[in-house]
Each structure stands twice: as C-alpha cells, then as structure tokens.
Scaffold this active site. Structure first.
Site, PDB file in Angstrom:
ATOM      1  N   THR A 187      41.539  37.998  39.633  1.00 49.69           N
ATOM      2  CA  THR A 187      42.764  37.199  39.707  1.00 49.69           C
ATOM      3  C   THR A 187      43.332  37.149  41.115  1.00 49.69           C
ATOM      4  OG1 THR A 187      43.296  37.676  37.423  1.00 49.69           O
ATOM      5  CG2 THR A 187      45.128  37.048  38.819  1.00 49.69           C
TER       6      THR A 187
ATOM      7  N   TYR B  64      44.799  30.528  34.123  1.00 54.17           N
ATOM      8  CA  TYR B  64      44.278  30.135  35.438  1.00 54.17           C
ATOM      9  C   TYR B  64      42.808  30.490  35.473  1.00 54.17           C
ATOM     10  CZ  TYR B  64      44.699  35.133  35.921  1.00 54.17           C
ATOM     11  OH  TYR B  64      44.580  36.470  35.685  1.00 54.17           O
TER      12      TYR B  64
ATOM     13  N   SER C 213      35.931  40.456  36.688  1.00 53.63           N
ATOM     14  CA  SER C 213      35.390  41.820  36.690  1.00 53.63           C
ATOM     15  C   SER C 213      34.833  42.262  35.341  1.00 53.63           C
ATOM     16  CB  SER C 213      36.442  42.812  37.182  1.00 53.63           C
ATOM     17  OG  SER C 213      37.474  42.976  36.243  1.00 53.63           O
TER      18      SER C 213
ATOM     19  N   THR D 184      41.098  42.932  37.715  1.00 54.24           N
ATOM     20  CA  THR D 184      41.751  44.157  37.236  1.00 54.24           C
ATOM     21  C   THR D 184      41.125  44.718  35.960  1.00 54.24           C
ATOM     22  OG1 THR D 184      43.394  42.793  36.128  1.00 54.24           O
ATOM     23  CG2 THR D 184      43.987  43.674  38.285  1.00 54.24           C
ATOM     24  N   ASP D 185      40.354  43.900  35.234  1.00 54.36           N
ATOM     25  CA  ASP D 185      39.879  44.341  33.918  1.00 54.36           C
ATOM     26  C   ASP D 185      38.974  45.574  33.987  1.00 54.36           C
ATOM     27  OD1 ASP D 185      41.339  42.277  32.969  1.00 54.36           O
ATOM     28  OD2 ASP D 185      39.673  41.103  32.177  1.00 54.36           O
TER      29      ASP D 185
ATOM     30  N   LYS E 265      44.107  50.369  33.693  1.00 51.50           N
ATOM     31  CA  LYS E 265      44.930  49.219  33.337  1.00 51.50           C
ATOM     32  C   LYS E 265      45.550  49.503  31.975  1.00 51.50           C
ATOM     33  CE  LYS E 265      44.783  44.177  33.143  1.00 51.50           C
ATOM     34  NZ  LYS E 265      43.960  42.970  33.369  1.00 51.50           N
TER      35      LYS E 265
ATOM     36  N   GLU F 267      38.260  69.863  16.883  1.00 50.59           N
ATOM     37  CA  GLU F 267      37.872  68.674  16.096  1.00 50.59           C
ATOM     38  C   GLU F 267      36.382  68.672  15.726  1.00 50.59           C
ATOM     39  OE1 GLU F 267      39.435  66.518  14.503  1.00 50.59           O
ATOM     40  OE2 GLU F 267      41.469  66.525  15.323  1.00 50.59           O
TER      41      GLU F 267
END
Ligand SMILES: NC(=O)CC[C@H](N)C(=O)O
Length: 331
Positions: free
Chosen positions: A15, A29, A62, A95-96, A168, A288
């Site tokens: 972006t 966009y 990305s 950014t992904d 993110k 766990e």
C-alpha cells in the site's frame, strides 16, 4: 553533503506504493503501483536526513510473497549491508506479511547496520495518507547510529518496533502494528527516542546466515477451532511438509481428534510446532499437551506465521527437535 549517511531503499510494493481512484479511497485502491523513484521524489524532506538511493526489488502485494521472494530480498539486503558506502537499509513492504519478512531478515542478515521495514495503511493518494511520514521515519532511523545493533526494525505510526515482536493487529486503522512487549521507542520529527532493546538473538549474533541459505523447506500452518478435523494435517503430511505449525486454541491446545494425526506426522519425521491462535501470551512447554512425550516443539511467544519463519530457517541447520526447541527459546 558528503557526510550525510547513505540509505538504500529497497521497494517491494504494498500500500505504501498504492494508488486509489480518489482521495476518499482510504481502503479501496490498487497496491504496488507507484515505482520507488516516484516514492522518493515525492519526499524531498529525505534529503536533509540522508543520501537516499532506491531500488525496485519487486512490485507486489505482500500476501503474495513466497519463500523465493524472501531469499532474494534477504540476499540483496545482506550484500548491501556489506558495502562500506551503505549506512542503512529501508525495505518498503505491504503490511499483510511485513512482520514475516521483518522477522526473517532479523534471523538471517549478519549485520549491525540498521535495517528498517516500513509500510502504510493508506495509499499515498488518500486523505491523511500515512506512508510519507512512515517512510521519512524509516529513513531517519536507518540513517541513525543509535539504531545499530537492535535487529531489524519496523517504523509505523511514530513507533519503532522490533521486527521480531511486531504484528499487524487491525486491518483498517493506521495504528495497526503492535507488540505485546511494547515498542522499542518512538521517532518524532526525525529524532529517535529509545526505551528498551531486544534480548532475543538476531542479525549479527545469529547462527543463521542468508549467504549460506539456498532454499527454505516446506513448513505450513494448520488452524485449531471447534469441530476441527484432520484433513489439513493429513494433506500436509502427504505433501511432504518438513514441519507443521499448529495454531492452537488458548495456550496452544490441540483437539483430541487432531492429536493422533499430529503424532503420526511426527513418527514420519515431520516436526510439530505447537503455537497459539491467541494473539498474545506464550505457549508453555508440557502445559495443555505433553510435548516431551510427543517430541513436539513449542513456539514460545511467536505467532503461527512467525513460528513458520523460524522453523524454516532453523530446519536449514538441524532436524533435531531438541535443537529446534533451543532455537525457539533463543530467537
Ligand atoms: N496496507 C497494506 O500494505 C496492505 C496491502 C496489501 N494487501 C499488501 O500487503 O501488500
């Protein structure tokens, strides 16, 4: 003039190189449109911070980054870091998956020179676009002597984050990148304010070296959820995955019906990395699930996508599960 630090900007798309039809388009966009020369020409303020040169490495969104992209970018960053006339490196990135690339570089580039990964949440054509200031901050940090030796950094929204820790966390707002351990510092009007430093091994103290890595092994991720089935686990096993990251519920818990499928994979030599889909906290060994008994590795505080990066890098050196667990504690 000659005294200004030299910062190389490696552009990969995202972006921060995006363009929308109108200034009102903050979310609709096309990413990866604006070439690096145009990005830099649009920021004449950079000239007062550093001598900046740009290279277009890729022009992609990305989410389409592959292991080949990581290797090519890592090798270029490493080569530049070895050049005496380069003081710092900035990578512009979507950014992904920015956090994955930043962590990868943090693990494999042997340098103390500042490496800063940067993106934006709005394209440059939008009202209140955030890319210009993020990039200005990134170049400023990359040009700073006080940013040396702190590992790969991410500058977004006035903050300087550790590339290891940051993720993110929201897909709309500009304050998108956060770490549960907090930012390392802030960058305001071109000045860095530091508050803490990373303690995990990185860059110059890493046992991994991108110059020696020619390929990354197949490591994939399965997601834990109610009514989980074993189809994905079995399919990855058949596909020849070398490690499988399980993004478990809670503290990396694994559904009863998924445990035998993961054990079968481990019996075939596939490493099982137990992580959590919960954004924060960390997975405790032998809580766990009996990791010692099953010979599984826990991902510590790494989110599944970061655990995948570390598993790939670690597997280039060892397929010993105890060594892998040591690496997961140390990096
Ligand atoms: N804000 C962004 O950079 C997202 C754009 C795109 N999906 C990418 O990651 O490259």
């Amino acid at each position: 003039q000659a005294a200004r630090p030299h910062v190389v900007v490696l552009a990969t798309g995202g972006t921060i190189a995006g363009a929308g039809a109108s200034a009102a388009n903050s979310a609709t966009y096309a990413a990866a449109k604006v070439p690096v020369d145009k990005l830099l020409a649009g920021l004449p303020e950079l000239a007062s911070v550093a001598r900046v040169s740009g290279e277009q490495v890729f022009q992609i969104a990305s989410e389409s980054f592959t292991n080949d992209h990581l290797l090519q970018l890592g090798k270029r960053v490493s080569a530049l870091a070895k050049q005496a006339d380069v003081d710092g490196i900035v990578i512009t990135h979507g950014t992904d998956t920015l956090e994955e690339t930043a962590y990868f570089l943090n693990l494999v580039v042997r340098t103390t020179k500042p490496i800063v990964v940067v993106g934006s949440m709005r394209p440059g054509t939008a009202l209140s676009a955030d890319g210009a200031l993020n990039l200005y901050d990134a170049v400023g940090v990359a040009a700073s002597k006080d940013a040396a030796g702190k590992g790969v950094l991410v500058t977004m929204n006035d903050e300087i984050q550790s590339g290891r820790d940051v993720s993110k966390t929201i897909n709309i707002k500009t304050e998108a990148f956060k770490s549960q351990w907090g930012p390392l510092g802030m960058v305001v009007e071109g000045k860095n304010y530091w508050f803490r430093a990373p303690v995990k091994r990185h860059t110059s103290a890493s046992e991994f070296n991108i110059d020696e890595i020619q390929a990354l092994p197949a490591v994939d991720i399965v997601y834990g959820y109610g009514n989980m089935n074993t189809t994905g686990i079995e399919a990855y096993g058949k596909a020849g995955v070398k490690a499988l990251v399980h993004a478990g519920t809670g503290n990396g818990s694994v559904a009863a019906q998924a445990v035998p499928a993961l054990q079968a994979l481990r019996a075939q030599g596939v490493q099982v990395v137990r992580s959590a889909r919960v954004p924060d906290g960390f997975v405790l060994r032998n809580a766990e699930q009996p990791d010692d008994k099953y010979d599984w590795v826990v991902a510590h505080d790494l989110r599944p996508q970061k655990a995948r990066i570390l598993a790939m890098v670690a597997l280039t050196k060892t397929n010993d599960s105890k060594e892998l667990q040591r690496i997961f504690w140390e990096y």
